[in-house]
Write a protein that holds these residues in place. Structure first.
Motif, PDB file in Angstrom:
ATOM      1  N   LEU A  32       0.807  -1.219   0.000  1.00 38.75           N
ATOM      2  CA  LEU A  32       0.000   0.000   0.000  1.00 38.75           C
ATOM      3  C   LEU A  32       0.844   1.276   0.000  1.00 38.75           C
ATOM      4  CD1 LEU A  32      -2.686  -1.155   2.577  1.00 38.75           C
ATOM      5  CD2 LEU A  32      -2.860  -1.178   0.079  1.00 38.75           C
ATOM      6  N   GLU A  33       2.158   1.132   0.104  1.00 33.74           N
ATOM      7  CA  GLU A  33       3.053   2.296   0.074  1.00 33.74           C
ATOM      8  C   GLU A  33       2.995   2.944  -1.300  1.00 33.74           C
ATOM      9  OE1 GLU A  33       5.005   3.665   2.522  1.00 33.74           O
ATOM     10  OE2 GLU A  33       4.025   2.263   3.889  1.00 33.74           O
ATOM     11  N   PRO A  34       3.109   4.275  -1.351  1.00 33.27           N
ATOM     12  CA  PRO A  34       3.114   4.949  -2.655  1.00 33.27           C
ATOM     13  C   PRO A  34       4.239   4.411  -3.544  1.00 33.27           C
ATOM     14  CG  PRO A  34       2.953   6.546  -0.857  1.00 33.27           C
ATOM     15  CD  PRO A  34       3.210   5.204  -0.232  1.00 33.27           C
ATOM     16  N   GLY A  35       3.895   4.081  -4.764  1.00 35.80           N
ATOM     17  CA  GLY A  35       4.873   3.589  -5.728  1.00 35.80           C
ATOM     18  C   GLY A  35       5.201   2.111  -5.612  1.00 35.80           C
ATOM     19  N   ALA A  36       4.600   1.408  -4.638  1.00 38.50           N
ATOM     20  CA  ALA A  36       4.888  -0.016  -4.457  1.00 38.50           C
ATOM     21  C   ALA A  36       4.296  -0.815  -5.613  1.00 38.50           C
ATOM     22  CB  ALA A  36       4.316  -0.521  -3.140  1.00 38.50           C
ATOM     23  N   VAL A  37       5.036  -1.833  -6.030  1.00 40.18           N
ATOM     24  CA  VAL A  37       4.572  -2.747  -7.076  1.00 40.18           C
ATOM     25  C   VAL A  37       4.316  -4.091  -6.390  1.00 40.18           C
ATOM     26  CG1 VAL A  37       5.175  -3.893  -9.232  1.00 40.18           C
ATOM     27  CG2 VAL A  37       5.904  -1.530  -8.828  1.00 40.18           C
ATOM     28  N   VAL A  38       3.076  -4.566  -6.467  1.00 41.96           N
ATOM     29  CA  VAL A  38       2.687  -5.782  -5.754  1.00 41.96           C
ATOM     30  C   VAL A  38       3.567  -6.961  -6.153  1.00 41.96           C
ATOM     31  CG1 VAL A  38       0.809  -7.425  -5.352  1.00 41.96           C
ATOM     32  CG2 VAL A  38       0.323  -4.983  -5.388  1.00 41.96           C
ATOM     33  N   GLN A  39       3.882  -7.100  -7.429  1.00 41.57           N
ATOM     34  CA  GLN A  39       4.720  -8.214  -7.890  1.00 41.57           C
ATOM     35  C   GLN A  39       6.098  -8.166  -7.231  1.00 41.57           C
ATOM     36  OE1 GLN A  39       3.841 -10.841 -10.208  1.00 41.57           O
ATOM     37  NE2 GLN A  39       5.621 -11.644  -9.145  1.00 41.57           N
ATOM     38  N   THR A  40       6.676  -6.985  -7.100  1.00 36.07           N
ATOM     39  CA  THR A  40       7.996  -6.833  -6.483  1.00 36.07           C
ATOM     40  C   THR A  40       7.946  -7.217  -5.005  1.00 36.07           C
ATOM     41  OG1 THR A  40       8.498  -5.045  -8.017  1.00 36.07           O
ATOM     42  CG2 THR A  40       9.875  -5.202  -6.053  1.00 36.07           C
ATOM     43  N   VAL A  41       6.904  -6.755  -4.302  1.00 29.02           N
ATOM     44  CA  VAL A  41       6.748  -7.088  -2.878  1.00 29.02           C
ATOM     45  C   VAL A  41       6.551  -8.598  -2.729  1.00 29.02           C
ATOM     46  CG1 VAL A  41       5.309  -6.765  -0.822  1.00 29.02           C
ATOM     47  CG2 VAL A  41       5.834  -4.813  -2.293  1.00 29.02           C
ATOM     48  N   ALA A  42       5.730  -9.179  -3.596  1.00 32.92           N
ATOM     49  CA  ALA A  42       5.476 -10.621  -3.543  1.00 32.92           C
ATOM     50  C   ALA A  42       6.768 -11.405  -3.754  1.00 32.92           C
ATOM     51  CB  ALA A  42       4.433 -11.005  -4.598  1.00 32.92           C
ATOM     52  N   ASP A  43       7.542 -11.027  -4.749  1.00 33.15           N
ATOM     53  CA  ASP A  43       8.810 -11.716  -5.031  1.00 33.15           C
ATOM     54  C   ASP A  43       9.779 -11.599  -3.857  1.00 33.15           C
ATOM     55  OD1 ASP A  43       7.838 -12.401  -7.513  1.00 33.15           O
ATOM     56  OD2 ASP A  43       8.969 -10.850  -8.600  1.00 33.15           O
ATOM     57  N   ARG A  44       9.829 -10.410  -3.249  1.00 33.43           N
ATOM     58  CA  ARG A  44      10.750 -10.178  -2.132  1.00 33.43           C
ATOM     59  C   ARG A  44      10.446 -11.098  -0.951  1.00 33.43           C
ATOM     60  NH1 ARG A  44       9.548  -4.954  -0.555  1.00 33.43           N
ATOM     61  NH2 ARG A  44      10.483  -4.287  -2.507  1.00 33.43           N
ATOM     62  N   HIS A  45       9.170 -11.423  -0.755  1.00 33.31           N
ATOM     63  CA  HIS A  45       8.771 -12.224   0.406  1.00 33.31           C
ATOM     64  C   HIS A  45       8.429 -13.672   0.058  1.00 33.31           C
ATOM     65  CE1 HIS A  45       8.830  -8.809   3.113  1.00 33.31           C
ATOM     66  NE2 HIS A  45       8.236  -8.112   2.169  1.00 33.31           N
ATOM     67  N   GLY A  46       8.541 -14.041  -1.220  1.00 28.70           N
ATOM     68  CA  GLY A  46       8.250 -15.416  -1.613  1.00 28.70           C
ATOM     69  C   GLY A  46       6.772 -15.759  -1.523  1.00 28.70           C
ATOM     70  N   VAL A  47       5.928 -14.815  -1.885  1.00 28.31           N
ATOM     71  CA  VAL A  47       4.474 -14.984  -1.835  1.00 28.31           C
ATOM     72  C   VAL A  47       3.932 -14.719  -3.235  1.00 28.31           C
ATOM     73  CG1 VAL A  47       2.354 -14.006  -0.852  1.00 28.31           C
ATOM     74  CG2 VAL A  47       4.383 -14.169   0.551  1.00 28.31           C
ATOM     75  N   SER A  48       2.856 -15.380  -3.600  1.00 27.80           N
ATOM     76  CA  SER A  48       2.250 -15.096  -4.897  1.00 27.80           C
ATOM     77  C   SER A  48       1.421 -13.818  -4.807  1.00 27.80           C
ATOM     78  CB  SER A  48       1.357 -16.256  -5.344  1.00 27.80           C
ATOM     79  OG  SER A  48       0.171 -16.296  -4.565  1.00 27.80           O
ATOM     80  N   THR A  49       1.246 -13.155  -5.938  1.00 31.57           N
ATOM     81  CA  THR A  49       0.430 -11.943  -5.941  1.00 31.57           C
ATOM     82  C   THR A  49      -1.017 -12.269  -5.583  1.00 31.57           C
ATOM     83  OG1 THR A  49       0.097 -12.158  -8.321  1.00 31.57           O
ATOM     84  CG2 THR A  49       1.856 -10.677  -7.591  1.00 31.57           C
ATOM     85  N   GLY A  50      -1.482 -13.431  -6.004  1.00 33.79           N
ATOM     86  CA  GLY A  50      -2.841 -13.843  -5.655  1.00 33.79           C
ATOM     87  C   GLY A  50      -3.023 -13.959  -4.145  1.00 33.79           C
ATOM     88  N   GLN A  51      -2.007 -14.492  -3.471  1.00 28.14           N
ATOM     89  CA  GLN A  51      -2.070 -14.615  -2.016  1.00 28.14           C
ATOM     90  C   GLN A  51      -2.103 -13.230  -1.361  1.00 28.14           C
ATOM     91  OE1 GLN A  51      -2.091 -17.696   0.042  1.00 28.14           O
ATOM     92  NE2 GLN A  51      -2.991 -16.014   1.156  1.00 28.14           N
ATOM     93  N   LEU A  52      -1.293 -12.304  -1.886  1.00 27.89           N
ATOM     94  CA  LEU A  52      -1.288 -10.943  -1.336  1.00 27.89           C
ATOM     95  C   LEU A  52      -2.651 -10.269  -1.489  1.00 27.89           C
ATOM     96  CD1 LEU A  52       2.150  -9.345  -2.263  1.00 27.89           C
ATOM     97  CD2 LEU A  52       1.207  -9.764  -0.012  1.00 27.89           C
ATOM     98  N   TYR A  53      -3.261 -10.410  -2.659  1.00 30.86           N
ATOM     99  CA  TYR A  53      -4.573  -9.798  -2.863  1.00 30.86           C
ATOM    100  C   TYR A  53      -5.627 -10.448  -1.963  1.00 30.86           C
ATOM    101  CZ  TYR A  53      -2.858  -7.006  -6.724  1.00 30.86           C
ATOM    102  OH  TYR A  53      -2.176  -6.087  -7.488  1.00 30.86           O
ATOM    103  N   THR A  54      -5.497 -11.752  -1.717  1.00 29.43           N
ATOM    104  CA  THR A  54      -6.416 -12.427  -0.798  1.00 29.43           C
ATOM    105  C   THR A  54      -6.257 -11.866   0.606  1.00 29.43           C
ATOM    106  OG1 THR A  54      -6.417 -14.448  -2.124  1.00 29.43           O
ATOM    107  CG2 THR A  54      -7.063 -14.665   0.198  1.00 29.43           C
ATOM    108  N   TRP A  55      -5.016 -11.698   1.068  1.00 31.22           N
ATOM    109  CA  TRP A  55      -4.779 -11.129   2.398  1.00 31.22           C
ATOM    110  C   TRP A  55      -5.335  -9.716   2.496  1.00 31.22           C
ATOM    111  CZ3 TRP A  55       1.112 -12.559   2.983  1.00 31.22           C
ATOM    112  CH2 TRP A  55       1.222 -13.940   3.235  1.00 31.22           C
ATOM    113  N   ARG A  56      -5.141  -8.924   1.446  1.00 36.02           N
ATOM    114  CA  ARG A  56      -5.654  -7.546   1.457  1.00 36.02           C
ATOM    115  C   ARG A  56      -7.170  -7.544   1.583  1.00 36.02           C
ATOM    116  NH1 ARG A  56      -2.322  -4.141  -3.095  1.00 36.02           N
ATOM    117  NH2 ARG A  56      -4.119  -2.790  -2.878  1.00 36.02           N
ATOM    118  N   LYS A  57      -7.823  -8.413   0.832  1.00 36.76           N
ATOM    119  CA  LYS A  57      -9.282  -8.496   0.873  1.00 36.76           C
ATOM    120  C   LYS A  57      -9.760  -8.934   2.257  1.00 36.76           C
ATOM    121  CE  LYS A  57     -12.438 -11.536  -1.231  1.00 36.76           C
ATOM    122  NZ  LYS A  57     -12.791 -12.387  -2.345  1.00 36.76           N
TER     123      LYS A  57
END
Length: 127
Positions: A32-57
């Protein structure tokens, strides 16, 4: 004929990570940080983007479930003109209480730091 070639097969269990609520919240906040790219955050933590969006929801649904109607009780006007929102501390005394449906409450009394109050309300989902 020569010897037969040896083939070795090793099987290991698929490891599923167990993420703590604090880790999930920290990672979701990163997205949610300004300029953050979800794919980059996901890769950094070893999580899929789908999992991140599920957690956000899930976190948004949880945050919104705790809200109830709020009654605003006006304070008598201060003797001096109210400071601007840019000032760090409102010098008047008063109190603020937010009661959640679960019974948990947040109470602030005395001088209220406007910036901190905004951050608390934002974290509660009132952005």
């Amino acid at each position: 004929m020569g010897s037969d070639p040896t083939v070795e097969v090793r099987v290991r269990a698929v490891r599923r990570r167990a993420w703590s609520t604090e880790d999930r919240l920290r990672i979701v906040r990163e997205t949610l940080e300004p300029g953050a790219v979800v794919q980059t955050v996901a890769d950094r933590h070893g999580v899929s983007t789908g999992q991140l969006y599920t957690w956000r929801k899930q976190m948004l649904a949880t945050a919104m479930a705790g809200f109830a109607p709020v009654e605003v009780m006006p304070e008598p006007p201060p003797a001096l003109p109210a400071p601007s929102l840019a000032s760090a501390v409102v010098e008047t005394t008063g109190s603020l209480e937010i009661v959640m449906p679960s019974g948990a409450s947040i109470r602030v009394t005395g001088a209220v730091d406007v910036i901190t109050l905004r951050m608390v309300l934002a974290e509660l989902g009132g952005r």
